[in-house]
Design a protein around this motif. Structure first.
Motif, PDB file in Angstrom:
ATOM      1  N   LEU A  87       7.245  -7.053   0.246  1.00 41.42           N
ATOM      2  CA  LEU A  87       8.223  -6.015  -0.469  1.00 41.42           C
ATOM      3  C   LEU A  87       7.240  -7.759  -2.237  1.00 41.42           C
ATOM      4  O   LEU A  87       7.170  -6.969  -2.621  1.00 41.42           O
ATOM      5  CB  LEU A  87       9.522  -5.932  -0.769  1.00 41.42           C
ATOM      6  N   ASP A  88       7.305  -8.458  -1.365  1.00 42.03           N
ATOM      7  CA  ASP A  88       7.639  -9.989  -2.401  1.00 42.03           C
ATOM      8  C   ASP A  88       5.803  -9.443  -2.386  1.00 42.03           C
ATOM      9  O   ASP A  88       5.502 -10.237  -3.415  1.00 42.03           O
ATOM     10  CB  ASP A  88       7.808 -11.191  -1.579  1.00 42.03           C
ATOM     11  N   ASP A  89       4.901  -9.229  -1.117  1.00 42.64           N
ATOM     12  CA  ASP A  89       3.323  -8.960  -1.783  1.00 42.64           C
ATOM     13  C   ASP A  89       3.614  -7.882  -2.712  1.00 42.64           C
ATOM     14  O   ASP A  89       2.241  -8.767  -3.295  1.00 42.64           O
ATOM     15  CB  ASP A  89       3.224  -9.065  -0.399  1.00 42.64           C
ATOM     16  N   VAL A  90       3.714  -7.485  -2.754  1.00 42.64           N
ATOM     17  CA  VAL A  90       2.884  -6.261  -4.094  1.00 42.64           C
ATOM     18  C   VAL A  90       4.179  -6.749  -5.171  1.00 42.64           C
ATOM     19  O   VAL A  90       2.697  -6.303  -6.485  1.00 42.64           O
ATOM     20  CB  VAL A  90       4.596  -5.073  -3.751  1.00 42.64           C
ATOM     21  N   ASN A 151       0.390   6.383   0.962  1.00 46.54           N
ATOM     22  CA  ASN A 151      -1.394   6.197   2.222  1.00 46.54           C
ATOM     23  C   ASN A 151      -2.450   6.892   1.623  1.00 46.54           C
ATOM     24  O   ASN A 151      -3.422   6.839   1.088  1.00 46.54           O
ATOM     25  CB  ASN A 151      -0.972   7.314   3.617  1.00 46.54           C
ATOM     26  N   ARG A 152      -1.868   8.703   0.920  1.00 47.05           N
ATOM     27  CA  ARG A 152      -2.462   9.377  -0.643  1.00 47.05           C
ATOM     28  C   ARG A 152      -3.147   8.743  -1.006  1.00 47.05           C
ATOM     29  O   ARG A 152      -4.067   8.500  -1.895  1.00 47.05           O
ATOM     30  CB  ARG A 152      -1.939  10.801  -0.768  1.00 47.05           C
ATOM     31  N   LEU A 153      -2.391   7.662  -1.874  1.00 50.56           N
ATOM     32  CA  LEU A 153      -1.900   6.904  -3.655  1.00 50.56           C
ATOM     33  C   LEU A 153      -2.860   5.802  -2.873  1.00 50.56           C
ATOM     34  O   LEU A 153      -3.935   5.630  -3.553  1.00 50.56           O
ATOM     35  CB  LEU A 153      -0.911   6.704  -3.685  1.00 50.56           C
ATOM     36  N   GLU A 154      -2.786   5.137  -1.596  1.00 52.05           N
ATOM     37  CA  GLU A 154      -4.106   4.047  -1.467  1.00 52.05           C
ATOM     38  C   GLU A 154      -5.044   4.493  -1.311  1.00 52.05           C
ATOM     39  O   GLU A 154      -6.301   4.296  -1.229  1.00 52.05           O
ATOM     40  CB  GLU A 154      -3.326   3.244  -0.429  1.00 52.05           C
ATOM     41  N   ALA A 190      -2.693  -5.060  -4.384  1.00 51.54           N
ATOM     42  CA  ALA A 190      -1.808  -4.012  -5.167  1.00 51.54           C
ATOM     43  C   ALA A 190      -1.742  -2.725  -4.496  1.00 51.54           C
ATOM     44  O   ALA A 190      -0.246  -2.644  -3.217  1.00 51.54           O
ATOM     45  CB  ALA A 190      -0.959  -3.869  -6.572  1.00 51.54           C
ATOM     46  N   THR A 191      -2.196  -2.252  -4.444  1.00 47.80           N
ATOM     47  CA  THR A 191      -2.135  -0.872  -3.753  1.00 47.80           C
ATOM     48  C   THR A 191      -1.884  -0.886  -1.570  1.00 47.80           C
ATOM     49  O   THR A 191      -1.510  -0.049  -1.327  1.00 47.80           O
ATOM     50  CB  THR A 191      -2.923   0.472  -3.728  1.00 47.80           C
TER      51      THR A 191
END
Length: 209
Positions: A87-90, A151-154, A190-191
């Protein structure tokens, strides 16, 4: 800390902190989207994102502090650590993307930037939903649906990056190409990081179902 606190799983503490962190990620993503849609002053909005990134760091640190002090945890300590880090990476990459817009003095935000920002924002909303779902592992279907959508959005972001870079190399301004390529790749990463969170949530769901 009393003996009772050592022996009883601190479920509420960890889940509350994860929900706070996920909510902070969503807010940062929304601010990023507002920059590229010209809804706010970029410099002021970037300052807000920096503040949210700092808040995210503090929450992540608090999660690790509780992890070090808690004898019995509601999730495996490694799961807690992985989820906090993911979460921090996002939020870090959201912050990095906004920073690049400022550093490169971008004043016109193209459709690719707007589409990336929208994908990131939608992905973080799904992440927040998934994080709320780990309070009860009876919500396995919710976690699965969130993971599928992320996954679809990525995948959409992957396609968008390829198309955006292809268009870039059709231009004759190498400096602009270098700047925009760096921005696009940061936004797409980010995605990727959102998908990493979804994978952690999926592992947690499978392990505890």
């Amino acid at each position: 800390m009393g003996i009772k606190e050592w022996l009883i799983p601190q479920d509420k503490v960890f889940f509350d902190l994860f929900e706070q962190l996920a909510g902070t990620v969503v807010l940062a993503a929304r601010e990023l989207e507002q920059i590229v849609t010209n809804e706010t002053d970029p410099a002021q909005t970037y300052k807000k994102i920096r503040e949210l990134e700092h808040k995210g760091d503090l929450i992540t640190h608090e999660i690790y502090e509780h992890l070090n002090r808690t004898f019995i945890t509601p999730l495996d300590p490694m799961e807690i650590s992985r989820l906090a880090s993911a979460l921090d990476d996002v939020i870090d990459y959201i912050d990095d993307s906004a920073e690049k817009l400022i550093i490169y003095k971008i004043t016109e935000y193209d459709k690719s930037m707007q589409d990336f920002a929208q994908i990131i924002h939608l992905s973080t909303i799904q992440l927040e939903c998934g994080v709320r779902g780990i309070r009860s592992f009876k919500n396995g279907n919710v976690l699965e649906k969130c993971g599928i959508e992320i996954n679809r959005l990525e995948n959409m972001a992957d396609d968008l990056l390829a198309q955006s870079i292809l268009r870039l190399f059709a231009t004759e301004d190498p400096m602009t190409t270098i700047k925009l390529k760096d921005i696009y790749e940061c936004l797409e990463t980010a995605t990727d990081k959102c998908e990493d969170v979804a994978n952690v949530l999926s592992d947690i769901s499978i392990r505890h179902s």
